[in-house]
Design an enzyme around this catalytic site. Sequence first.
Site, PDB file in Angstrom:
ATOM      1  N   CYS A 187       3.847 -45.606  29.236  1.00  0.00           N
ATOM      2  CA  CYS A 187       4.697 -45.127  30.329  1.00  0.00           C
ATOM      3  C   CYS A 187       4.522 -45.987  31.574  1.00  0.00           C
ATOM      4  O   CYS A 187       5.453 -46.157  32.344  1.00  0.00           O
ATOM      5  CB  CYS A 187       4.350 -43.696  30.655  1.00  0.00           C
ATOM      6  SG  CYS A 187       2.618 -43.516  30.994  1.00  0.00           S
ATOM      7  N   LYS A 238       1.753 -28.584  21.964  1.00  0.00           N
ATOM      8  CA  LYS A 238       2.868 -28.950  21.077  1.00  0.00           C
ATOM      9  C   LYS A 238       2.994 -30.472  21.121  1.00  0.00           C
ATOM     10  O   LYS A 238       3.605 -31.020  22.045  1.00  0.00           O
ATOM     11  CB  LYS A 238       4.148 -28.292  21.597  1.00  0.00           C
ATOM     12  CG  LYS A 238       5.199 -27.995  20.519  1.00  0.00           C
ATOM     13  CD  LYS A 238       5.792 -29.198  19.832  1.00  0.00           C
ATOM     14  CE  LYS A 238       6.706 -30.033  20.683  1.00  0.00           C
ATOM     15  NZ  LYS A 238       7.152 -31.232  19.879  1.00  0.00           N
ATOM     16  N   GLU A 241      14.339 -47.406  31.227  1.00  0.00           N
ATOM     17  CA  GLU A 241      13.120 -47.631  30.455  1.00  0.00           C
ATOM     18  C   GLU A 241      13.475 -48.033  29.023  1.00  0.00           C
ATOM     19  O   GLU A 241      14.275 -47.359  28.371  1.00  0.00           O
ATOM     20  CB  GLU A 241      12.293 -46.343  30.434  1.00  0.00           C
ATOM     21  CG  GLU A 241      11.005 -46.428  29.645  1.00  0.00           C
ATOM     22  CD  GLU A 241      10.266 -45.110  29.656  1.00  0.00           C
ATOM     23  OE1 GLU A 241      10.828 -44.101  29.197  1.00  0.00           O
ATOM     24  OE2 GLU A 241       9.121 -45.092  30.138  1.00  0.00           O
ATOM     25  N   GLY A 254       6.292 -36.880  28.707  1.00  0.00           N
ATOM     26  CA  GLY A 254       7.376 -37.338  27.851  1.00  0.00           C
ATOM     27  C   GLY A 254       8.413 -38.070  28.670  1.00  0.00           C
ATOM     28  O   GLY A 254       8.134 -38.555  29.779  1.00  0.00           O
ATOM     29  N   SER A 255       9.618 -38.100  28.159  1.00  0.00           N
ATOM     30  CA  SER A 255      10.693 -38.832  28.838  1.00  0.00           C
ATOM     31  C   SER A 255      11.256 -38.025  29.995  1.00  0.00           C
ATOM     32  O   SER A 255      11.041 -36.806  30.087  1.00  0.00           O
ATOM     33  CB  SER A 255      11.820 -39.095  27.830  1.00  0.00           C
ATOM     34  OG  SER A 255      12.376 -37.834  27.439  1.00  0.00           O
ATOM     35  N   GLU A 267       4.645 -35.553  33.605  1.00  0.00           N
ATOM     36  CA  GLU A 267       4.210 -36.947  33.488  1.00  0.00           C
ATOM     37  C   GLU A 267       5.284 -37.669  32.690  1.00  0.00           C
ATOM     38  O   GLU A 267       5.329 -37.565  31.455  1.00  0.00           O
ATOM     39  CB  GLU A 267       2.862 -37.001  32.774  1.00  0.00           C
ATOM     40  CG  GLU A 267       1.723 -36.373  33.542  1.00  0.00           C
ATOM     41  CD  GLU A 267       1.330 -37.161  34.785  1.00  0.00           C
ATOM     42  OE1 GLU A 267       0.667 -36.594  35.661  1.00  0.00           O
ATOM     43  OE2 GLU A 267       1.714 -38.348  34.881  1.00  0.00           O
ATOM     44  N   GLY A 289      11.675 -34.086  30.221  1.00  0.00           N
ATOM     45  CA  GLY A 289      11.091 -33.367  31.349  1.00  0.00           C
ATOM     46  C   GLY A 289      12.102 -32.494  32.069  1.00  0.00           C
ATOM     47  O   GLY A 289      11.807 -31.362  32.457  1.00  0.00           O
TER      48      GLY A 289
HETATM   49  O1  TXE Z   1       9.429 -38.292  24.743  1.00  0.00           O
HETATM   50  P1  TXE Z   1      10.301 -36.968  24.575  1.00  0.00           P
HETATM   51  P2  TXE Z   1       8.821 -39.170  23.564  1.00  0.00           P
HETATM   52  C1  TXE Z   1       7.173 -41.031  28.206  1.00  0.00           C
HETATM   53  C2  TXE Z   1       7.634 -42.438  27.999  1.00  0.00           C
HETATM   54  C3  TXE Z   1       8.904 -42.223  27.203  1.00  0.00           C
HETATM   55  C4  TXE Z   1       8.634 -40.979  26.395  1.00  0.00           C
HETATM   56  C5  TXE Z   1       8.363 -41.305  24.946  1.00  0.00           C
HETATM   57  O2  TXE Z   1       7.844 -43.071  29.214  1.00  0.00           O
HETATM   58  O3  TXE Z   1       9.962 -41.981  28.101  1.00  0.00           O
HETATM   59  O4  TXE Z   1       7.462 -40.365  26.959  1.00  0.00           O
HETATM   60  O5  TXE Z   1       7.854 -40.163  24.325  1.00  0.00           O
HETATM   61  C6  TXE Z   1       9.037 -32.471  23.372  1.00  0.00           C
HETATM   62  N1  TXE Z   1      11.624 -28.489  25.294  1.00  0.00           N
HETATM   63  N2  TXE Z   1       5.754 -41.020  28.455  1.00  0.00           N
HETATM   64  O6  TXE Z   1       9.938 -39.905  22.929  1.00  0.00           O
HETATM   65  O7  TXE Z   1      11.426 -37.127  23.637  1.00  0.00           O
HETATM   66  C7  TXE Z   1       8.987 -33.405  22.184  1.00  0.00           C
HETATM   67  O8  TXE Z   1       8.986 -32.681  20.979  1.00  0.00           O
HETATM   68  C8  TXE Z   1      10.302 -28.643  25.066  1.00  0.00           C
HETATM   69  C9  TXE Z   1       5.319 -40.750  29.815  1.00  0.00           C
HETATM   70  O9  TXE Z   1       7.956 -38.306  22.700  1.00  0.00           O
HETATM   71  O10 TXE Z   1      10.583 -36.529  25.946  1.00  0.00           O
HETATM   72  C10 TXE Z   1       7.672 -34.120  22.452  1.00  0.00           C
HETATM   73  O11 TXE Z   1       6.586 -33.335  22.023  1.00  0.00           O
HETATM   74  N3  TXE Z   1       9.757 -29.765  24.537  1.00  0.00           N
HETATM   75  C11 TXE Z   1       3.862 -40.472  29.884  1.00  0.00           C
HETATM   76  C12 TXE Z   1       7.651 -34.235  23.979  1.00  0.00           C
HETATM   77  O12 TXE Z   1       8.572 -33.263  24.454  1.00  0.00           O
HETATM   78  C13 TXE Z   1      10.590 -30.777  24.254  1.00  0.00           C
HETATM   79  C14 TXE Z   1       2.987 -41.262  28.981  1.00  0.00           C
HETATM   80  C15 TXE Z   1       8.082 -35.602  24.484  1.00  0.00           C
HETATM   81  O13 TXE Z   1       9.298 -35.925  23.878  1.00  0.00           O
HETATM   82  C16 TXE Z   1      11.988 -30.688  24.451  1.00  0.00           C
HETATM   83  C17 TXE Z   1       3.566 -41.437  27.678  1.00  0.00           C
HETATM   84  C18 TXE Z   1      12.491 -29.483  25.009  1.00  0.00           C
HETATM   85  N4  TXE Z   1      13.799 -29.315  25.235  1.00  0.00           N
HETATM   86  C19 TXE Z   1       4.922 -41.362  27.444  1.00  0.00           C
HETATM   87  N5  TXE Z   1      12.546 -31.877  24.061  1.00  0.00           N
HETATM   88  C20 TXE Z   1       3.258 -40.462  31.278  1.00  0.00           C
HETATM   89  N6  TXE Z   1       4.015 -40.516  32.354  1.00  0.00           N
HETATM   90  O14 TXE Z   1       2.040 -40.376  31.361  1.00  0.00           O
HETATM   91  C21 TXE Z   1      11.528 -32.652  23.620  1.00  0.00           C
HETATM   92  N7  TXE Z   1      10.361 -32.003  23.726  1.00  0.00           N
END
Ligand code: TXE
Length: 491
Positions: free
Chosen positions: A284, A176, A384, A228-229, A250, A233
């Site tokens: 990230c 996804k 962040e 993700g964030s 991650e 997470g």
């Molecule tokens: O994150 P979001 P974003 C982190 C980076 C920043 C963030 C940016 O540090 O904080 O990612 O990416 C899905 N149930 N990293 O804005 O909003 C959402 O649809 C299930 C760290 O995209 O958290 C998307 O597909 N899924 C990384 C994904 O989660 C859900 C490297 C991420 O969304 C959900 C790159 C839910 N309730 C970026 N809510 C590393 N550490 O390697 C959202 N999503």
Amino acid sequence: MRTYGNWIDNRWAAPSEGAFIDSIDPTTGEVWAQIAGSTAVDVDSAVRAARTAFTTGPWASMRAAERGKLLCRLGDRLAERADDLAALETRDNGKRTVDILPGLQTWLADSFWYYGGLADKVAGDVLPVDVPGIFNYTRREPFGVVGCITAWNSPLLIAIWKIAPALAAGNTVVVKPSEHASVSTLALAEVFADLLPPGVLNVVTGFGDRCGEPLVGHEDVRMVSFTGSVPGGRKVAEVASRTVTPTVMELGGKSPQIVFADVDLDDAAHGVAMGLFPPAGQSCVAGSRLIVHRSIQDELVERIATVAASARLGAPTDPATQIGPLANEPHFRRVLESIARAEREGARRVLGGSPVTPEGTCGWFVEPTIFVDVDSASDLFREEVFGPVLAVVPFDDEDEAIALANDTSYGLAAGIWTDDQLKAMRVADAIEAGTVYVNNYFTSATQSPVGGYKQSGYGRENGTAALDAFLQIKSVWLNTAPGIANPFPQE
Ligand code: TXE
């Protein structure tokens, strides 16, 4: 403009409710594609296809050596189709094509070659248990259907770092991607279609709550790998806990770059700028906190500012561009709000801070920005930004530098710039982060694990650790003695 369905069972599938989400090109601000706005019904279709592929058909009966050779062919295919995929990702999230292409052609293709080579090396153990008449051995087995949820800043990299080990371990996968950047992941699955049996790799697109959450909570999804964030997470881990589904997290970071007074100031300026600004801070592991020895702070900040101010902002397809746009408008607005909040908190801006509109773009660009006089209790120091914003804090001695570096709820990465290698090793040992760079930044290789300490997450990607994350261990006890004793012997 192309409209994408979900990729399920090696074919396109329209979303069950007929809903679509606009994909917006961050260079132009225009809608360039549409992706499926999926719901639990679509997720269930994908999981069922993955489950069928895992339990029956060619993937289920494929020997590990054959699976490994197939993964190597996926790596070859990725390298062959890198141009098309890189172009799609640039339109998805504004990442410079020259930054995406080499990865797809080499070290991301290597993910498939590396895990392809490991697929038939997944061994169990024969244990010397001290139990008479018993033979004990272990097996390391795939989970079955695994869910992979990815972020928008590097969709192909993040997806490949999950797909390659997951498949090598024998799982089947439902990805996804972020609703802000899903097209390149869909295209990746389509590019693999003639190599992978139906249902082995599926991609469903949509919003986190409506599509991501049903994937995490699906009873046939036996493991989830999330990128993700931290807030995202936390939500995923909470839903996964309802079905006791293991997860790899991650997450975000607020990584420090410590600069000691013994470095060449131009080298340090180049290094610190390189550790944050090229991806517009959208990494990230970006080194967004500069912790600098007080004696060189003013001079170093001035040199970093000179380097950063010289960067050419522009369209990410233009080879002359050195920093592209922020990946989507909501994020662009968030970064500007973070800058405004930093000023309200009393930090002093010494570079940048304003949006700019390079020719031929819609203007979702923010100048490289530097703040000094940053309070270590401020949001700018602690939260962040995920943008081109550097927060500067001075230190006087090594212990204070380490304390400032570790004064964060995150623990993803850190940079150390010093000419004293023993000092570098001493400080690296004291840093609470999953990745520590010494006189370099952003370096990675498939062989070496990536992941966070503290609230930056847990579990690892890359290396053999990533393969272990997609395997579970079974212990088998064989009785080699004749007969089974009566549990209730009668005198
Ligand atoms: O994150 P979001 P974003 C982190 C980076 C920043 C963030 C940016 O540090 O904080 O990612 O990416 C899905 N149930 N990293 O804005 O909003 C959402 O649809 C299930 C760290 O995209 O958290 C998307 O597909 N899924 C990384 C994904 O989660 C859900 C490297 C991420 O969304 C959900 C790159 C839910 N309730 C970026 N809510 C590393 N550490 O390697 C959202 N999503």
